[in-house]
Design an enzyme around this catalytic site. Structure first.
Site, PDB file in Angstrom:
ATOM      1  N   SER A  58      31.032  32.633  29.505  1.00  0.00           N
ATOM      2  CA  SER A  58      32.352  32.208  29.025  1.00  0.00           C
ATOM      3  C   SER A  58      32.869  31.082  29.904  1.00  0.00           C
ATOM      4  CB  SER A  58      33.355  33.373  29.041  1.00  0.00           C
ATOM      5  OG  SER A  58      33.615  33.778  30.371  1.00  0.00           O
ATOM      6  N   SER A 192      37.086  26.122  43.964  1.00  0.00           N
ATOM      7  CA  SER A 192      38.413  25.989  43.354  1.00  0.00           C
ATOM      8  C   SER A 192      39.288  25.128  44.242  1.00  0.00           C
ATOM      9  CB  SER A 192      39.053  27.374  43.186  1.00  0.00           C
ATOM     10  OG  SER A 192      40.435  27.256  42.911  1.00  0.00           O
ATOM     11  N   TYR A 218      40.799  35.125  46.263  1.00  0.00           N
ATOM     12  CA  TYR A 218      39.959  34.167  45.542  1.00  0.00           C
ATOM     13  C   TYR A 218      39.894  32.841  46.302  1.00  0.00           C
ATOM     14  CZ  TYR A 218      38.324  31.448  41.480  1.00  0.00           C
ATOM     15  OH  TYR A 218      37.620  30.637  40.617  1.00  0.00           O
ATOM     16  N   LYS A 222      36.730  30.923  48.237  1.00  0.00           N
ATOM     17  CA  LYS A 222      36.338  29.559  47.875  1.00  0.00           C
ATOM     18  C   LYS A 222      36.367  28.634  49.099  1.00  0.00           C
ATOM     19  CE  LYS A 222      35.593  30.502  43.573  1.00  0.00           C
ATOM     20  NZ  LYS A 222      34.241  30.437  42.996  1.00  0.00           N
ATOM     21  N   THR A 253      40.514  28.400  30.742  1.00  0.00           N
ATOM     22  CA  THR A 253      39.408  29.327  30.534  1.00  0.00           C
ATOM     23  C   THR A 253      39.936  30.739  30.305  1.00  0.00           C
ATOM     24  OG1 THR A 253      39.201  29.894  32.882  1.00  0.00           O
ATOM     25  CG2 THR A 253      37.982  27.942  32.087  1.00  0.00           C
TER      26      THR A 253
END
Length: 334
Positions: A58, A192, A218, A222, A253
Protein backbone atom coordinates in the site's frame (compact mmCIF):
# COMPACT_ATOMS: atom_id res chain seq x y z
CA UNK A 1 25.01 12.53 -15.75
CA UNK A 2 24.81 14.97 -12.87
CA UNK A 3 23.08 14.09 -9.61
CA UNK A 4 22.25 17.72 -8.78
CA UNK A 5 20.07 20.33 -10.37
CA UNK A 6 21.80 23.10 -12.36
CA UNK A 7 23.37 25.84 -10.24
CA UNK A 8 20.69 28.49 -10.95
CA UNK A 9 18.08 26.21 -9.36
CA UNK A 10 19.91 25.79 -6.05
CA UNK A 11 18.49 28.96 -4.53
CA UNK A 12 14.92 27.98 -5.34
CA UNK A 13 15.50 24.47 -4.08
CA UNK A 14 17.02 25.73 -0.84
CA UNK A 15 14.06 28.03 -0.17
CA UNK A 16 11.62 25.19 -0.82
CA UNK A 17 13.52 22.90 1.54
CA UNK A 18 13.84 25.38 4.42
CA UNK A 19 10.19 26.41 4.35
CA UNK A 20 9.19 22.73 4.84
CA UNK A 21 5.54 23.33 3.86
CA UNK A 22 6.52 24.34 0.33
CA UNK A 23 9.30 21.79 -0.08
CA UNK A 24 7.52 18.75 1.33
CA UNK A 25 4.20 19.45 -0.37
CA UNK A 26 2.96 18.72 -3.86
CA UNK A 27 4.06 22.26 -4.80
CA UNK A 28 7.71 21.53 -4.03
CA UNK A 29 7.57 18.34 -6.02
CA UNK A 30 5.92 20.06 -8.99
CA UNK A 31 8.50 22.87 -9.08
CA UNK A 32 11.45 20.50 -8.87
CA UNK A 33 9.95 17.96 -11.26
CA UNK A 34 10.01 20.45 -14.12
CA UNK A 35 13.80 20.48 -13.89
CA UNK A 36 14.28 16.70 -13.75
CA UNK A 37 13.29 15.40 -17.17
CA UNK A 38 16.88 14.98 -18.36
CA UNK A 39 17.76 13.10 -15.18
CA UNK A 40 15.00 10.48 -15.21
CA UNK A 41 16.19 6.86 -15.26
CA UNK A 42 16.25 5.63 -18.84
CA UNK A 43 13.34 3.42 -19.95
CA UNK A 44 14.11 -0.20 -19.13
CA UNK A 45 16.86 0.81 -16.70
CA UNK A 46 16.05 -2.19 -14.48
CA UNK A 47 15.41 -4.80 -17.19
CA UNK A 48 16.70 -8.16 -16.02
CA UNK A 49 17.21 -6.94 -12.47
CA UNK A 50 15.55 -8.09 -9.27
CA UNK A 51 14.16 -5.78 -6.58
CA UNK A 52 12.57 -6.34 -3.19
CA UNK A 53 10.32 -3.78 -1.49
CA UNK A 54 9.24 -4.24 2.12
CA UNK A 55 5.78 -2.94 2.98
CA UNK A 56 4.95 -2.96 -0.71
CA UNK A 57 1.24 -3.60 -0.26
CA UNK A 58 0.00 0.00 0.00
CA UNK A 59 0.93 3.68 -0.06
CA UNK A 60 4.55 4.54 -0.75
CA UNK A 61 5.48 0.87 -0.97
CA UNK A 62 2.89 0.20 -3.66
CA UNK A 63 4.06 3.28 -5.58
CA UNK A 64 7.68 2.13 -5.29
CA UNK A 65 6.81 -1.32 -6.60
CA UNK A 66 4.99 0.30 -9.53
CA UNK A 67 7.94 2.60 -10.30
CA UNK A 68 10.50 -0.22 -10.23
CA UNK A 69 8.30 -2.53 -12.30
CA UNK A 70 7.76 0.24 -14.87
CA UNK A 71 11.53 0.29 -15.37
CA UNK A 72 11.56 -3.45 -16.02
CA UNK A 73 12.47 -4.91 -12.63
CA UNK A 74 11.21 -8.20 -11.29
CA UNK A 75 9.81 -7.09 -7.95
CA UNK A 76 9.32 -9.12 -4.79
CA UNK A 77 6.64 -7.48 -2.66
CA UNK A 78 7.45 -8.28 0.98
CA UNK A 79 4.48 -7.90 3.32
CA UNK A 80 3.11 -9.27 6.57
CA UNK A 81 -0.19 -10.23 4.93
CA UNK A 82 -0.16 -11.32 1.27
CA UNK A 83 -3.96 -11.44 1.42
CA UNK A 84 -4.19 -7.72 2.23
CA UNK A 85 -1.60 -6.91 -0.45
CA UNK A 86 -3.53 -8.69 -3.20
CA UNK A 87 -5.56 -5.61 -4.16
CA UNK A 88 -2.42 -3.46 -4.48
CA UNK A 89 -0.71 -6.05 -6.64
CA UNK A 90 -3.78 -6.31 -8.86
CA UNK A 91 -3.84 -2.51 -9.25
CA UNK A 92 -0.16 -2.45 -10.24
CA UNK A 93 -0.59 -5.27 -12.75
CA UNK A 94 -3.62 -3.59 -14.30
CA UNK A 95 -1.90 -0.22 -14.55
CA UNK A 96 1.11 -1.77 -16.27
CA UNK A 97 -1.14 -3.68 -18.66
CA UNK A 98 -2.86 -0.40 -19.53
CA UNK A 99 0.58 1.02 -20.32
CA UNK A 100 1.46 -1.96 -22.52
CA UNK A 101 3.87 -3.49 -20.00
CA UNK A 102 3.99 -6.87 -18.28
CA UNK A 103 4.58 -6.90 -14.52
CA UNK A 104 6.81 -9.52 -12.91
CA UNK A 105 5.66 -9.40 -9.30
CA UNK A 106 5.96 -11.98 -6.54
CA UNK A 107 4.28 -11.46 -3.18
CA UNK A 108 6.32 -12.72 -0.21
CA UNK A 109 5.34 -13.05 3.46
CA UNK A 110 7.62 -11.65 6.18
CA UNK A 111 7.22 -9.52 9.30
CA UNK A 112 10.38 -7.41 9.31
CA UNK A 113 10.12 -6.83 13.06
CA UNK A 114 10.48 -10.58 13.70
CA UNK A 115 14.06 -11.97 13.54
CA UNK A 116 12.93 -15.54 13.00
CA UNK A 117 10.67 -14.53 10.13
CA UNK A 118 13.50 -12.49 8.61
CA UNK A 119 15.93 -15.40 8.81
CA UNK A 120 13.45 -17.88 7.34
CA UNK A 121 12.60 -15.60 4.42
CA UNK A 122 16.20 -14.56 3.68
CA UNK A 123 17.55 -18.10 3.89
CA UNK A 124 14.83 -19.29 1.54
CA UNK A 125 15.39 -16.41 -0.88
CA UNK A 126 19.14 -16.93 -1.05
CA UNK A 127 18.67 -20.67 -1.63
CA UNK A 128 16.55 -20.13 -4.75
CA UNK A 129 17.94 -20.81 -8.21
CA UNK A 130 20.16 -23.52 -6.74
CA UNK A 131 21.70 -21.04 -4.33
CA UNK A 132 22.50 -18.48 -7.01
CA UNK A 133 19.66 -16.03 -6.41
CA UNK A 134 20.56 -12.40 -7.12
CA UNK A 135 19.15 -9.22 -5.60
CA UNK A 136 19.93 -5.87 -7.18
CA UNK A 137 17.66 -3.45 -5.29
CA UNK A 138 16.39 -3.63 -1.69
CA UNK A 139 13.98 -0.90 -0.55
CA UNK A 140 13.25 -0.77 3.19
CA UNK A 141 9.83 0.86 3.21
CA UNK A 142 7.78 -1.10 5.80
CA UNK A 143 6.56 1.23 8.54
CA UNK A 144 4.51 1.31 11.72
CA UNK A 145 3.31 4.00 14.11
CA UNK A 146 1.59 2.36 17.11
CA UNK A 147 -0.29 4.82 19.34
CA UNK A 148 0.96 3.09 22.49
CA UNK A 149 4.34 1.58 23.26
CA UNK A 150 4.33 -1.86 21.70
CA UNK A 151 7.08 -4.46 21.57
CA UNK A 152 8.13 -6.82 18.81
CA UNK A 153 8.17 -10.58 19.37
CA UNK A 154 11.72 -10.39 20.73
CA UNK A 155 11.03 -7.46 23.06
CA UNK A 156 12.12 -4.35 21.15
CA UNK A 157 10.02 -1.20 20.79
CA UNK A 158 8.08 -1.82 17.60
CA UNK A 159 9.05 1.31 15.64
CA UNK A 160 12.76 0.77 16.10
CA UNK A 161 12.38 -2.97 15.45
CA UNK A 162 10.54 -2.33 12.17
CA UNK A 163 12.53 0.65 10.88
CA UNK A 164 16.05 -0.03 12.15
CA UNK A 165 16.78 -3.46 13.58
CA UNK A 166 14.75 -5.50 11.10
CA UNK A 167 16.10 -3.76 7.98
CA UNK A 168 19.70 -4.14 9.18
CA UNK A 169 19.20 -7.84 9.91
CA UNK A 170 17.34 -8.44 6.65
CA UNK A 171 20.09 -6.78 4.61
CA UNK A 172 22.77 -8.79 6.39
CA UNK A 173 20.91 -12.06 5.80
CA UNK A 174 20.40 -11.20 2.13
CA UNK A 175 24.09 -10.40 1.55
CA UNK A 176 24.74 -13.60 -0.44
CA UNK A 177 22.10 -12.52 -2.99
CA UNK A 178 23.12 -8.84 -2.92
CA UNK A 179 26.75 -9.77 -3.58
CA UNK A 180 25.71 -11.53 -6.79
CA UNK A 181 24.32 -8.36 -8.35
CA UNK A 182 26.38 -7.97 -11.51
CA UNK A 183 26.38 -4.16 -11.45
CA UNK A 184 26.40 -3.73 -7.68
CA UNK A 185 23.35 -3.73 -5.44
CA UNK A 186 21.52 -0.72 -4.03
CA UNK A 187 19.85 -0.52 -0.62
CA UNK A 188 17.39 2.33 0.01
CA UNK A 189 15.82 3.23 3.37
CA UNK A 190 12.59 5.24 3.30
CA UNK A 191 12.83 7.70 6.20
CA UNK A 192 10.72 10.74 7.10
CA UNK A 193 11.22 14.49 7.21
CA UNK A 194 9.81 14.23 10.72
CA UNK A 195 13.22 13.00 11.85
CA UNK A 196 14.40 16.64 11.76
CA UNK A 197 12.42 17.24 14.95
CA UNK A 198 14.29 14.64 17.00
CA UNK A 199 17.86 14.13 18.21
CA UNK A 200 19.51 10.73 18.11
CA UNK A 201 18.10 8.86 21.15
CA UNK A 202 21.38 7.32 22.21
CA UNK A 203 20.47 7.04 25.89
CA UNK A 204 16.99 5.63 25.30
CA UNK A 205 16.73 3.95 21.88
CA UNK A 206 13.78 1.79 23.00
CA UNK A 207 11.72 4.79 24.25
CA UNK A 208 11.44 3.27 27.74
CA UNK A 209 11.41 6.64 29.52
CA UNK A 210 9.12 9.66 29.30
CA UNK A 211 5.67 9.87 27.79
CA UNK A 212 5.41 7.65 24.76
CA UNK A 213 3.97 9.15 21.60
CA UNK A 214 3.77 7.17 18.39
CA UNK A 215 4.74 10.06 16.12
CA UNK A 216 7.80 10.83 18.27
CA UNK A 217 8.87 7.19 18.34
CA UNK A 218 8.49 7.09 14.56
CA UNK A 219 10.61 10.23 14.09
CA UNK A 220 13.28 8.96 16.48
CA UNK A 221 13.61 5.70 14.58
CA UNK A 222 13.87 7.61 11.31
CA UNK A 223 16.63 9.78 12.83
CA UNK A 224 18.45 6.51 13.57
CA UNK A 225 18.14 5.42 9.93
CA UNK A 226 19.59 8.69 8.69
CA UNK A 227 22.51 8.84 11.13
CA UNK A 228 23.40 5.17 10.61
CA UNK A 229 23.53 5.48 6.81
CA UNK A 230 27.27 6.36 6.69
CA UNK A 231 28.04 3.53 9.12
CA UNK A 232 26.10 1.04 7.01
CA UNK A 233 27.76 2.42 3.88
CA UNK A 234 31.19 1.66 5.35
CA UNK A 235 30.02 -1.81 6.32
CA UNK A 236 28.38 -2.77 3.02
CA UNK A 237 30.34 -0.82 0.39
CA UNK A 238 33.14 -3.45 0.28
CA UNK A 239 30.41 -5.83 -0.93
CA UNK A 240 29.66 -3.42 -3.85
CA UNK A 241 26.45 -2.30 -2.15
CA UNK A 242 25.33 1.33 -2.26
CA UNK A 243 23.32 2.56 0.74
CA UNK A 244 20.97 5.55 0.65
CA UNK A 245 18.29 7.07 2.87
CA UNK A 246 15.54 9.30 1.50
CA UNK A 247 12.42 11.00 2.74
CA UNK A 248 9.29 11.34 0.60
CA UNK A 249 7.92 14.65 1.80
CA UNK A 250 4.24 14.72 2.73
CA UNK A 251 2.42 12.01 0.77
CA UNK A 252 -1.23 11.07 1.03
CA UNK A 253 -1.11 7.41 2.05
CA UNK A 254 -3.36 5.03 4.00
CA UNK A 255 -0.72 4.98 6.74
CA UNK A 256 -0.90 8.74 7.14
CA UNK A 257 -4.70 8.70 7.26
CA UNK A 258 -4.64 5.96 9.87
CA UNK A 259 -1.85 7.27 12.10
CA UNK A 260 -2.16 11.07 11.78
CA UNK A 261 -5.75 11.83 10.74
CA UNK A 262 -5.72 15.41 12.08
CA UNK A 263 -2.51 16.25 10.20
CA UNK A 264 -3.90 14.74 7.02
CA UNK A 265 -7.14 16.70 7.36
CA UNK A 266 -5.30 20.00 7.79
CA UNK A 267 -2.82 19.44 4.94
CA UNK A 268 -4.86 17.39 2.50
CA UNK A 269 -4.72 19.96 -0.29
CA UNK A 270 -0.92 20.09 0.03
CA UNK A 271 -0.20 16.38 0.13
CA UNK A 272 1.69 14.66 -2.67
CA UNK A 273 0.53 11.52 -4.39
CA UNK A 274 2.22 8.31 -3.23
CA UNK A 275 3.93 8.11 -6.63
CA UNK A 276 5.48 11.56 -6.12
CA UNK A 277 6.59 10.56 -2.63
CA UNK A 278 8.22 7.39 -3.96
CA UNK A 279 9.98 9.13 -6.85
CA UNK A 280 13.35 9.56 -5.14
CA UNK A 281 13.43 5.96 -3.90
CA UNK A 282 12.86 4.71 -7.45
CA UNK A 283 15.42 7.19 -8.80
CA UNK A 284 18.05 6.08 -6.28
CA UNK A 285 17.42 2.47 -7.30
CA UNK A 286 17.68 3.04 -11.04
CA UNK A 287 19.57 6.18 -12.02
CA UNK A 288 22.99 5.93 -13.64
CA UNK A 289 25.67 6.53 -12.44
CA UNK A 290 25.05 5.33 -8.89
CA UNK A 291 24.35 8.31 -6.58
CA UNK A 292 26.83 8.97 -3.75
CA UNK A 293 26.41 6.31 -1.08
CA UNK A 294 25.71 6.90 2.60
CA UNK A 295 23.80 10.14 1.98
CA UNK A 296 20.34 11.48 2.86
CA UNK A 297 18.10 12.48 -0.06
CA UNK A 298 14.85 14.30 -0.77
CA UNK A 299 13.52 15.10 -4.23
CA UNK A 300 16.67 13.77 -5.89
CA UNK A 301 19.08 15.99 -4.02
CA UNK A 302 21.31 15.31 -1.03
CA UNK A 303 20.00 17.08 2.08
CA UNK A 304 21.52 18.10 5.41
CA UNK A 305 20.75 15.66 8.21
CA UNK A 306 20.21 18.44 10.77
CA UNK A 307 19.22 22.09 10.66
CA UNK A 308 19.58 22.71 14.40
CA UNK A 309 22.52 22.04 16.67
CA UNK A 310 20.17 20.38 19.16
CA UNK A 311 19.48 17.50 16.75
CA UNK A 312 23.05 17.01 15.53
CA UNK A 313 24.74 14.01 17.24
CA UNK A 314 27.74 14.69 19.44
CA UNK A 315 31.03 13.02 18.45
CA UNK A 316 30.85 9.32 19.17
CA UNK A 317 27.06 9.13 19.61
CA UNK A 318 26.41 7.56 16.23
CA UNK A 319 29.01 4.86 16.84
CA UNK A 320 27.53 4.23 20.29
CA UNK A 321 24.07 3.82 18.79
CA UNK A 322 25.50 1.56 16.09
CA UNK A 323 27.01 -0.77 18.68
CA UNK A 324 23.61 -1.01 20.37
CA UNK A 325 21.76 -1.54 17.06
CA UNK A 326 24.20 -4.18 15.84
CA UNK A 327 23.80 -6.16 19.06
CA UNK A 328 20.00 -5.73 19.13
CA UNK A 329 19.76 -6.80 15.49
CA UNK A 330 21.72 -9.93 16.30
CA UNK A 331 24.76 -9.23 14.14
CA UNK A 332 27.79 -11.39 14.76
CA UNK A 333 30.05 -8.35 14.75
CA UNK A 334 29.38 -4.59 14.89
Amino acid sequence: MSHASPAPDRGIDRVLDRTVVLGYSRLGYAVRRRRWSAGDPRPGALEGRTALVTGGGSGLGEATVLGLARLGARVHVLVRSPERAAHAVARIEQQLRDEGRVAELRVERCDVSDPEAIDAFADGFCAREDGRAELDVLVHNAGVMPPDRTESVDGHELSVATHVLGPIRLTERLLPALRRSERGARVVFVASGGMYTQPLPVGDPEFEHGTYRGAVAYARSKRMQVELAPVLDRRWSPERISTSVMHPGWADTPGLARSLPAFRASTRLLLRTPEAGADTAVWLAATDPVPPSGAFWHDRRMRPTSYRAATHPDPGETEELWRWAAAAAGLDRP
